[in-house]
Design an enzyme around this catalytic site. Sequence first.
Site, PDB file in Angstrom:
ATOM      1  N   ASP A  69       0.859  -1.186   0.000  1.00 46.77           N
ATOM      2  CA  ASP A  69       0.000   0.000   0.000  1.00 46.77           C
ATOM      3  C   ASP A  69       0.889   1.227   0.000  1.00 46.77           C
ATOM      4  O   ASP A  69       1.327   1.690   1.062  1.00 46.77           O
ATOM      5  CB  ASP A  69      -0.900   0.032   1.238  1.00 46.77           C
ATOM      6  CG  ASP A  69      -2.010  -0.997   1.193  1.00 46.77           C
ATOM      7  OD1 ASP A  69      -3.004  -0.755   0.502  1.00 46.77           O
ATOM      8  OD2 ASP A  69      -1.876  -2.042   1.852  1.00 46.77           O
ATOM      9  N   ARG A  77       4.183   2.891   3.155  1.00 51.60           N
ATOM     10  CA  ARG A  77       4.895   1.794   3.803  1.00 51.60           C
ATOM     11  C   ARG A  77       6.401   1.960   3.604  1.00 51.60           C
ATOM     12  O   ARG A  77       7.168   1.752   4.540  1.00 51.60           O
ATOM     13  CB  ARG A  77       4.442   0.442   3.232  1.00 51.60           C
ATOM     14  CG  ARG A  77       2.924   0.212   3.276  1.00 51.60           C
ATOM     15  CD  ARG A  77       2.360   0.155   4.676  1.00 51.60           C
ATOM     16  NE  ARG A  77       0.943  -0.189   4.663  1.00 51.60           N
ATOM     17  CZ  ARG A  77      -0.024   0.569   5.142  1.00 51.60           C
ATOM     18  NH1 ARG A  77       0.265   1.740   5.691  1.00 51.60           N
ATOM     19  NH2 ARG A  77      -1.286   0.180   5.087  1.00 51.60           N
ATOM     20  N   ARG A 139      -7.097  10.575   1.399  1.00 54.31           N
ATOM     21  CA  ARG A 139      -6.652   9.551   0.453  1.00 54.31           C
ATOM     22  C   ARG A 139      -7.369   9.699  -0.882  1.00 54.31           C
ATOM     23  O   ARG A 139      -6.964   9.096  -1.880  1.00 54.31           O
ATOM     24  CB  ARG A 139      -6.904   8.165   1.028  1.00 54.31           C
ATOM     25  CG  ARG A 139      -6.184   7.916   2.344  1.00 54.31           C
ATOM     26  CD  ARG A 139      -6.700   6.668   3.041  1.00 54.31           C
ATOM     27  NE  ARG A 139      -6.380   5.464   2.309  1.00 54.31           N
ATOM     28  CZ  ARG A 139      -6.982   4.294   2.508  1.00 54.31           C
ATOM     29  NH1 ARG A 139      -7.971   4.197   3.411  1.00 54.31           N
ATOM     30  NH2 ARG A 139      -6.627   3.241   1.820  1.00 54.31           N
ATOM     31  N   LYS A 169      -8.877   1.439  -6.118  1.00 54.89           N
ATOM     32  CA  LYS A 169      -9.688   0.971  -4.997  1.00 54.89           C
ATOM     33  C   LYS A 169     -10.532   2.131  -4.454  1.00 54.89           C
ATOM     34  O   LYS A 169     -10.192   3.295  -4.690  1.00 54.89           O
ATOM     35  CB  LYS A 169      -8.786   0.394  -3.887  1.00 54.89           C
ATOM     36  CG  LYS A 169      -7.757   1.369  -3.291  1.00 54.89           C
ATOM     37  CD  LYS A 169      -6.808   0.642  -2.362  1.00 54.89           C
ATOM     38  CE  LYS A 169      -5.873   1.610  -1.651  1.00 54.89           C
ATOM     39  NZ  LYS A 169      -4.870   0.906  -0.825  1.00 54.89           N
ATOM     40  N   HIS A 170     -11.705   1.845  -3.786  1.00 52.98           N
ATOM     41  CA  HIS A 170     -12.233   0.569  -3.328  1.00 52.98           C
ATOM     42  C   HIS A 170     -13.613   0.397  -3.965  1.00 52.98           C
ATOM     43  O   HIS A 170     -14.540   1.125  -3.604  1.00 52.98           O
ATOM     44  CB  HIS A 170     -12.379   0.553  -1.817  1.00 52.98           C
ATOM     45  CG  HIS A 170     -11.130   0.951  -1.053  1.00 52.98           C
ATOM     46  ND1 HIS A 170     -10.710   2.255  -0.895  1.00 52.98           N
ATOM     47  CD2 HIS A 170     -10.192   0.194  -0.418  1.00 52.98           C
ATOM     48  CE1 HIS A 170      -9.596   2.295  -0.182  1.00 52.98           C
ATOM     49  NE2 HIS A 170      -9.253   1.055   0.120  1.00 52.98           N
ATOM     50  N   HIS A 182     -12.417  -1.069   8.535  1.00 51.56           N
ATOM     51  CA  HIS A 182     -11.502  -1.909   9.294  1.00 51.56           C
ATOM     52  C   HIS A 182     -12.149  -2.376  10.603  1.00 51.56           C
ATOM     53  O   HIS A 182     -11.727  -3.377  11.179  1.00 51.56           O
ATOM     54  CB  HIS A 182     -10.210  -1.139   9.621  1.00 51.56           C
ATOM     55  CG  HIS A 182      -9.409  -0.791   8.410  1.00 51.56           C
ATOM     56  ND1 HIS A 182      -9.650   0.351   7.674  1.00 51.56           N
ATOM     57  CD2 HIS A 182      -8.382  -1.440   7.798  1.00 51.56           C
ATOM     58  CE1 HIS A 182      -8.788   0.393   6.664  1.00 51.56           C
ATOM     59  NE2 HIS A 182      -8.017  -0.660   6.718  1.00 51.56           N
ATOM     60  N   ASP A 253      -9.996  -6.380  -0.594  1.00 49.31           N
ATOM     61  CA  ASP A 253      -9.377  -5.722   0.556  1.00 49.31           C
ATOM     62  C   ASP A 253      -9.081  -6.813   1.587  1.00 49.31           C
ATOM     63  O   ASP A 253      -9.520  -7.966   1.448  1.00 49.31           O
ATOM     64  CB  ASP A 253     -10.314  -4.652   1.114  1.00 49.31           C
ATOM     65  CG  ASP A 253      -9.565  -3.511   1.787  1.00 49.31           C
ATOM     66  OD1 ASP A 253      -8.390  -3.698   2.145  1.00 49.31           O
ATOM     67  OD2 ASP A 253     -10.159  -2.428   1.966  1.00 49.31           O
TER      68      ASP A 253
END
Length: 478
Positions: A69, A77, A139, A169-170, A182, A253
């Site tokens: 990601d 990351r 984002r 995404k998404h 999440h 996901d």
Amino acid sequence: MVIDEGLRRLALGTLLGAFPGPTAPPWARSLLGSGLAGFTLFGGNVDGSPSALTASLRAVRDDVIVAIDEEGGDVTRLDHRTGSPYPGNAALGAIDDPELTRSIYSSIGASLVAAGITLDLAPVVDVNTAGDNPVIGTRSFGASTDLVSRHAAAAVTGLQEAGVSACAKHFPGHGATIADSHLALPTVDASIDVLRARDLPPFAAASRAGVRAVMTAHIRVPALTGRDPATFSREALSLLRREQAFAGVIVTDALEMSGAVLAAGGVPQGAVRALAAGADLLCLGSRGSAELIEAVAAEIGAATRDGRLALGRLEEAVSRTAELTSPGAPTGRALSPDDRSGLVAARRAVRVQGVLAGLESPLVVQLAPVHSAAVGRVPWGLGPLVGDSHLEVTGGAGSAEEILARAAGRPIVLVGRRVHRLPEDRALIEALAAATTLAVVEMGWPSSWRPIGVQAFITTYGGSRASSIAAAEVLGLA
């Protein structure tokens, strides 16, 4: 549960596992040799550049999928220890220069290729129509469907011209949610016509740009998915194939996310339901283990025997996923990362309302953020740039006196993400503005709220290292 080796290999060929630490454990290499599609890397896997790690995976099997990601902005990351050198999507959308977006994503892609990454789980192409969306926000490129569509195409082009596969995404659109998928299973109460007009066009734009993968959302859209999340909905994934003309790889996901787990009754059961609905590559999430991967593979094998999953559907998924092992769309020329371009872009995104004079040598007060699983604990804001001249606090008008005492007559710069969201944060800001010279730096998704008495209000559209430096420059702190 024991399955024959051929069926086990097919099942493993649909899975993206994960493991802790900067080196691949023996079980990870063993599963890779047995046909596992690949791994998703997280911050804990990245110690400097992960090129040595990815090379060790490729030494086991050169067609391994290595995903990450890397969205730029708040979600990084590769640069999880320092913050991203690139502004995020909201900043790029505020600038609204698609060629700049292409260039930034091309630079991100070059960094990924140098690190041995083959699949970037980006860009986010959700239209952020819910201002208090807790998981998308900065984002997203913006709240306009047309704007998001043109930048979605530019981002896909930039990544794939560098040689890494992009994943939009998404699907079918996470921008209208006010719950974090999440932690729960959000519901988007919108008609199919609204989805077609508002949420789906960016995915069509990404498809036309040649995007090689699309990620499903763990959200429920009753008009399309019924009681299920989109990840488990044959209707939703068929619509992606049919109306968005998408022929690439459908990626889920993370199946470990609470909403998906609760809806399916467990990760192995969710894997079967996602494959049966039309997904091809299944992300198992960050808490990877040999036991989980084997349990999922065994459940997929059992499902092909008891009729829950057609063998032909499993074979189709493996065949599609194998297409991601080739380069994303190499241009024939080696591209190089250009971190400096990120700061140049971040400067263009900064917006200033009010007066900056009189803010010299301020005390920087940073509101403690609520961390999301998508972002993680990545450094952000002005605190890392000003060292001892800053103070991190939780909101509350009761702390205003303590902050003013610490400032000792100096002006105050208060930094936050979505500073409007909590009543105690708003009360703290207005109490400070009434008592001293105050500037506010908004590093989250902005709102229309402006505190009474504030001298300057600065919006960065994100909290990446690039955006933080740009804000510090405006304030004369860098």
